[in-house]
Every structure is written in structure tokens, then in C-alpha cells.
Scaffold this motif. Structure first.
Motif, PDB file in Angstrom:
ATOM      1  N   GLU A   5       0.838  -1.206   0.000  1.00  0.00           N
ATOM      2  CA  GLU A   5       0.000   0.000   0.000  1.00  0.00           C
ATOM      3  C   GLU A   5       0.869   1.250   0.000  1.00  0.00           C
ATOM      4  O   GLU A   5       0.568   2.236  -0.696  1.00  0.00           O
ATOM      5  CB  GLU A   5      -0.904   0.001   1.231  1.00  0.00           C
ATOM      6  N   ARG A   6       1.930   1.216   0.777  1.00  0.00           N
ATOM      7  CA  ARG A   6       2.850   2.354   0.867  1.00  0.00           C
ATOM      8  C   ARG A   6       3.491   2.625  -0.488  1.00  0.00           C
ATOM      9  O   ARG A   6       3.562   3.775  -0.938  1.00  0.00           O
ATOM     10  CB  ARG A   6       3.907   2.052   1.917  1.00  0.00           C
ATOM     11  N   GLN A   7       3.935   1.585  -1.148  1.00  0.00           N
ATOM     12  CA  GLN A   7       4.595   1.767  -2.434  1.00  0.00           C
ATOM     13  C   GLN A   7       3.615   2.197  -3.523  1.00  0.00           C
ATOM     14  O   GLN A   7       3.964   2.980  -4.406  1.00  0.00           O
ATOM     15  CB  GLN A   7       5.332   0.490  -2.829  1.00  0.00           C
ATOM     16  N   ALA A   8       2.377   1.732  -3.442  1.00  0.00           N
ATOM     17  CA  ALA A   8       1.356   2.181  -4.397  1.00  0.00           C
ATOM     18  C   ALA A   8       1.085   3.669  -4.222  1.00  0.00           C
ATOM     19  O   ALA A   8       0.921   4.411  -5.211  1.00  0.00           O
ATOM     20  CB  ALA A   8       0.065   1.383  -4.195  1.00  0.00           C
ATOM     21  N   TYR A   9       1.064   4.122  -2.975  1.00  0.00           N
ATOM     22  CA  TYR A   9       0.878   5.554  -2.701  1.00  0.00           C
ATOM     23  C   TYR A   9       2.051   6.359  -3.265  1.00  0.00           C
ATOM     24  O   TYR A   9       1.857   7.419  -3.877  1.00  0.00           O
ATOM     25  CB  TYR A   9       0.770   5.778  -1.196  1.00  0.00           C
ATOM     26  N   ILE A  10       3.256   5.852  -3.070  1.00  0.00           N
ATOM     27  CA  ILE A  10       4.453   6.550  -3.556  1.00  0.00           C
ATOM     28  C   ILE A  10       4.411   6.689  -5.081  1.00  0.00           C
ATOM     29  O   ILE A  10       4.664   7.770  -5.623  1.00  0.00           O
ATOM     30  CB  ILE A  10       5.730   5.798  -3.108  1.00  0.00           C
ATOM     31  N   ILE A  11       4.077   5.606  -5.767  1.00  0.00           N
ATOM     32  CA  ILE A  11       4.019   5.642  -7.234  1.00  0.00           C
ATOM     33  C   ILE A  11       2.980   6.654  -7.711  1.00  0.00           C
ATOM     34  O   ILE A  11       3.220   7.429  -8.645  1.00  0.00           O
ATOM     35  CB  ILE A  11       3.704   4.244  -7.793  1.00  0.00           C
ATOM     36  N   LYS A  12       1.820   6.679  -7.051  1.00  0.00           N
ATOM     37  CA  LYS A  12       0.776   7.625  -7.458  1.00  0.00           C
ATOM     38  C   LYS A  12       1.231   9.069  -7.278  1.00  0.00           C
ATOM     39  O   LYS A  12       1.032   9.914  -8.156  1.00  0.00           O
ATOM     40  CB  LYS A  12      -0.513   7.382  -6.676  1.00  0.00           C
ATOM     41  N   GLN A  13       1.873   9.370  -6.155  1.00  0.00           N
ATOM     42  CA  GLN A  13       2.340  10.723  -5.898  1.00  0.00           C
ATOM     43  C   GLN A  13       3.416  11.141  -6.905  1.00  0.00           C
ATOM     44  O   GLN A  13       3.440  12.285  -7.374  1.00  0.00           O
ATOM     45  CB  GLN A  13       2.886  10.840  -4.468  1.00  0.00           C
ATOM     46  N   ILE A  14       4.278  10.212  -7.257  1.00  0.00           N
ATOM     47  CA  ILE A  14       5.330  10.513  -8.241  1.00  0.00           C
ATOM     48  C   ILE A  14       4.724  10.766  -9.610  1.00  0.00           C
ATOM     49  O   ILE A  14       5.100  11.714 -10.310  1.00  0.00           O
ATOM     50  CB  ILE A  14       6.353   9.363  -8.296  1.00  0.00           C
ATOM     51  N   ASN A  15       3.758   9.954 -10.013  1.00  0.00           N
ATOM     52  CA  ASN A  15       3.128  10.145 -11.319  1.00  0.00           C
ATOM     53  C   ASN A  15       2.327  11.438 -11.385  1.00  0.00           C
ATOM     54  O   ASN A  15       2.280  12.101 -12.423  1.00  0.00           O
ATOM     55  CB  ASN A  15       2.217   8.953 -11.647  1.00  0.00           C
TER      56      ASN A  15
END
Length: 247
Positions: A5-15
Motif C-alpha cells: 500500500e505504501r509503495q502504491a501511494y508513492i508511485i501515485k504521488q510521483i506520477n
């Protein structure tokens, strides 16, 4: 929060925002910076992001000519179609950088006669394919993060031009904070672009609505149009209609 979940959040914020800082992610996720760095290293090793000192960059933004890498591509195409409705023959236009701006450049009608100033080499390369368009690339130091010209040289050039319409992307967009960004040099260029234009349109996917970055570009009252992938009557845009014309 689980690591997935943490990494999915990170990817979304970066995109969404092109670049994120480890320190900001640590605060938002309420975890240590060491944890964030490990997540970023794993995501970079799997080819999902680009790791840089202090944070990470979006592959979607940094490889814009690779169709499969572009984040929310269909939404950006919809925005481009709407944005083009503002352009008329013989206009003088000023456009920023980013993947949405590249979609606009790709869709410019072949019979349109206009002059485009841009601070983005990538956008300029797309526009110059149209033989009826006069393309002027404003030069300066090239930002490795934003892929646009920045610095005093480009700000000075912008002070000497006057255009009919400016298209700007944004990293932050909210009713209270207006238009915001995370890079001071980019903010200065965007402010100069606003001053050079009679009218300005912000182009943004709806996912950026109600997001705020650390540095302010301008209030919503300084903008004429807001172009998103939503229908103008969508409830999410209700507050924005008080300040700008919605497309």
C-alpha cells in the motif's frame, strides 16, 4: 500501512507530481526516511520509478515518447482536445512543458496557422512537425527534473513577448492555495509566463484537484480557464467555477 500500500501511494504521488522528496513522503506516510529510501530503491530496481538524490522522479514524465509509460494518457488526450478549442488561426501562444502539453502539441490541427513560443524542447519537437506553425523555443538552463528552460535568461526572454494565450500545467491546484509547484526555478518561469499572456489556461488531470505544493505560482483569480478531464458540471469542480471558466 502495508509495504504494498505504501509503495502504491508513492508511485501515485510521483506520477501526479513528477518528483517527490523522501522527506515529504516520510511525513505523509508517517514512517522513517530510511523506510522510504528502501521503498524507493525497490521501486527503482523494478523499473517503476527513477531514483535521484533526495527522492524520485516519474518514468511517465521522463520518457514521454514511450506511449506505455505515460500516466493517465487517455485523460490527457481528453484535456488536449478541450484545450485546442481555445486556439484560433493567427494566434500567438505560449506553452509550458509536461506530458499533457505534449499531447496538445501532437493534436494541433495541420491546417492551423499560429505562432507557438515554448520553454520545452520536447514540446517544440512535436510542434515543429506541423509545417504551418511557427515554433520559437525559448532558451536557458535546461532543468533535469522539469525538462524546461529555467533561469534568468528564459525569464528575461519571456518579459519581452506578449501572447494571446498561455497553456500551463501544474503540480498543485486548490481553491485556497491556487496554483503551486515544488521547484522554485520552475515557479519563477511560470510567473513570467503568466505576465507574458493576455489569457492563461491551466491544464490538469482531475487527480491533482485540491492538492498543494510548497511554492505558490498564483491565485486562481489570475487564471482564465481550467481544462480538466472532467465534465465542467462535475461536482468536484463546483468551487472552481467561481474563479475560472471550466472546459
Amino acid at each position: 500501512m502495508l509495504k504494498e500500500e505504501r509503495q502504491a501511494y508513492i508511485i501515485k504521488q510521483i506520477n501526479l507530481h513528477n518528483k517527490v522528496l523522501s522527506s515529504d513522503l516520510s511525513t505523509e506516510l508517517n514512517v522513517s526516511e530510511d523506510t522510504v529510501r528502501r521503498d524507493l530503491n525497490e521501486l527503482a530496481e523494478s523499473g517503476k520509478i527513477i531514483k535521484v538524490y533526495g527522492g524520485a522522479l516519474s518514468k511517465s514524465f521522463h520518457y514521454p515518447f514511450t506511449e506505455k509509460e505515460t500516466y493517465a494518457k487517455d485523460s490527457k488526450k481528453e484535456i488536449a482536445k478541450k484545450a485546442l478549442s481555445l486556439i484560433k488561426d493567427e494566434m500567438v501562444l505560449l506553452v509550458g512543458g509536461g506530458t499533457t502539453m505534449i499531447e496538445i502539441a501532437r493534436m494541433v490541427p495541420k491546417n492551423l496557422r499560429a505562432t507557438f513560443f515554448t520553454v520545452s524542447p520536447l514540446v517544440a519537437l512535436e510542434l515543429v512537425e506541423n509545417s504551418n506553425i511557427n515554433v520559437i523555443l525559448l532558451g536557458g538552463q535546461l532543468s533535469p527534473n522539469a525538462h524546461i528552460s529555467v533561469g534568468s535568461m528564459v525569464v528575461n526572454q519571456l518579459s519581452e513577448i506578449h501572447v494571446d494565450l498561455c497553456f500551463l500545467g501544474t503540480n498543485g491546484l486548490s481553491l485556497e492555495a491556487g496554483i503551486s509547484d515544488s521547484d522554485m526555478e520552475v515557479v519563477q518561469v511560470k510567473k513570467a509566463m503568466l505576465k507574458a499572456a493576455k489569457r492563461t489556461a491551466i491544464v490538469s488531470i482531475a487527480e491533482k484537484l485540491d492538492s498543494v505544493q510548497k511554492m505558490k505560482v498564483c491565485n486562481l483569480s489570475a487564471i482564465n480557464y481550467l481544462v480538466t478531464d472532467l465534465d465542467p458540471s462535475d461536482p468536484a469542480l463546483e468551487g472552481y467555477s467561481k474563479y475560472v471558466e471550466l472546459l
